[in-house]
Each structure stands twice: as C-alpha cells, then as structure tokens.
Scaffold this active site. Structure first.
Site, PDB file in Angstrom:
ATOM      1  CG  ASN A 174      -1.757  -1.298   1.253  1.00  0.00           C
ATOM      2  OD1 ASN A 174      -1.574  -2.072   2.161  1.00  0.00           O
ATOM      3  ND2 ASN A 174      -2.588  -1.557   0.258  1.00  0.00           N
ATOM      4  CB  ILE A 216       0.393   6.193   2.416  1.00  0.00           C
ATOM      5  CG1 ILE A 216       1.849   6.397   2.837  1.00  0.00           C
ATOM      6  CG2 ILE A 216      -0.303   5.145   3.290  1.00  0.00           C
ATOM      7  CD1 ILE A 216       2.015   7.113   4.160  1.00  0.00           C
ATOM      8  CB  CYS A 217      -3.091   3.001  -1.049  1.00  0.00           C
ATOM      9  SG  CYS A 217      -4.793   2.623  -1.467  1.00  0.00           S
ATOM     10  CG  LEU A 218      -4.615   4.737   5.697  1.00  0.00           C
ATOM     11  CD1 LEU A 218      -4.862   3.262   6.003  1.00  0.00           C
ATOM     12  CD2 LEU A 218      -3.600   5.292   6.695  1.00  0.00           C
TER      13      LEU A 218
END
Length: 157
Positions: free
Chosen positions: A81, A89-91
């Site tokens: 991620n 950041i993939c959040l």
C-alpha cells in the site's frame, strides 16, 4: 486558515506535552512552517519492519482539519500500500474516509497499523501485492525485511 493554524498549534502543544506517551511515534513540526511536519515511526513488532525507523512527510492543507494531510514515506519501504518510488500511501483515511476527528498522531497510528496489516487487494506496489495475493508470505517478508535493513535501520560500522 486561522482555524487550521489554531488546530495545528493545539496538536503541536499536545505532542510536546505527551512526548513519552507514544514511544513509537515522534512528530516534528517544521520551525518555519506549521503546515509542514515530519514523523519518525517505529516498525511494528512481529513484522518485517520491526527494528526499523521510518520517516514520513506531512503536507497539511490550509483547510485542515476539514481536508486530510498529504502523507508519504520518505524512507523506502516494501509494502503493497506504499508506492515504492514516491512513498505515496494508499489508506482510506487519507482519502475518502477522512474525518476532522483524526489528528496527525492518530494518522501515524493508522499507518503503523497498515504496516502490520497490509491490504494486498489495493496495491500501489504491485510486486509486493502480488507476492501476498499469491500466498508467498515468506517471499514478501524476505523482501520487506531486506528493504527495512537497507533503508530504515542504523548502519553498523
């Protein structure tokens, strides 16, 4: 902009007051710009990131806390991620699930939780995501550990 400055100043005072409360996170405000912060977070125990210290960069919009901060890893990390080159950041809380109740400290907590529990189905690092999705946990952990040793651990003389 005044509301965001007031909120950031409040968070800054909380960070100063509770420095020892969370030994896994060190938040640092830029001396000349309250909208720029860095954080040092410790890799979670019992993960390939354990023992590593990872640096994050925060760019905070003037509409904060109504809009989320932009956060990225400055330290290279092998994680599904996190984009390997840019540190993006993939959040969800940094995108569509943001709430003004989140603080910079709680964002760091969420990133540490993501490090411990990767989401391989929404990868920014496809190599990392593919290893996990194919069930090659050992391969993923080996690569993540290697990059942690190379980029996030103090060099031994």
């Amino acid at each position: 902009m005044q509301a965001s400055r007031a909120r950031l100043f409040k968070e800054y005072k909380e960070v100063q007051r509770e420095k020892s409360a969370d030994p896994d996170i060190q938040l640092i405000c830029d001396d000349s710009n309250i909208f720029k912060w860095t954080a040092l977070i410790k890799g979670p125990s019992e993960t390939p990131y354990e023992g590593g210290v990872f640096q994050l960069a925060f760019a905070i919009p003037e509409q904060y806390p109504l809009l989320p901060p932009q956060v990225r890893f400055l330290t290279k990390i092998f994680h599904p991620n996190v984009h390997f080159k840019t540190g993006e950041i993939c959040l969800d809380i940094l995108k569509n699930a943001w709430s003004p109740a989140w603080t910079l400290q709680s964002v760091c907590r969420a990133i540490i939780a993501l490090m411990a529990h990767p989401e391989p189905d929404s990868p920014l690092n496809c190599d990392s995501g593919n290893l996990l999705r194919s069930g090659d946990i050992r391969g993923f952990q080996s690569m993540a550990r290697m990059y942690t040793k190379l980029a996030a651990m103090p060099k031994k003389n």
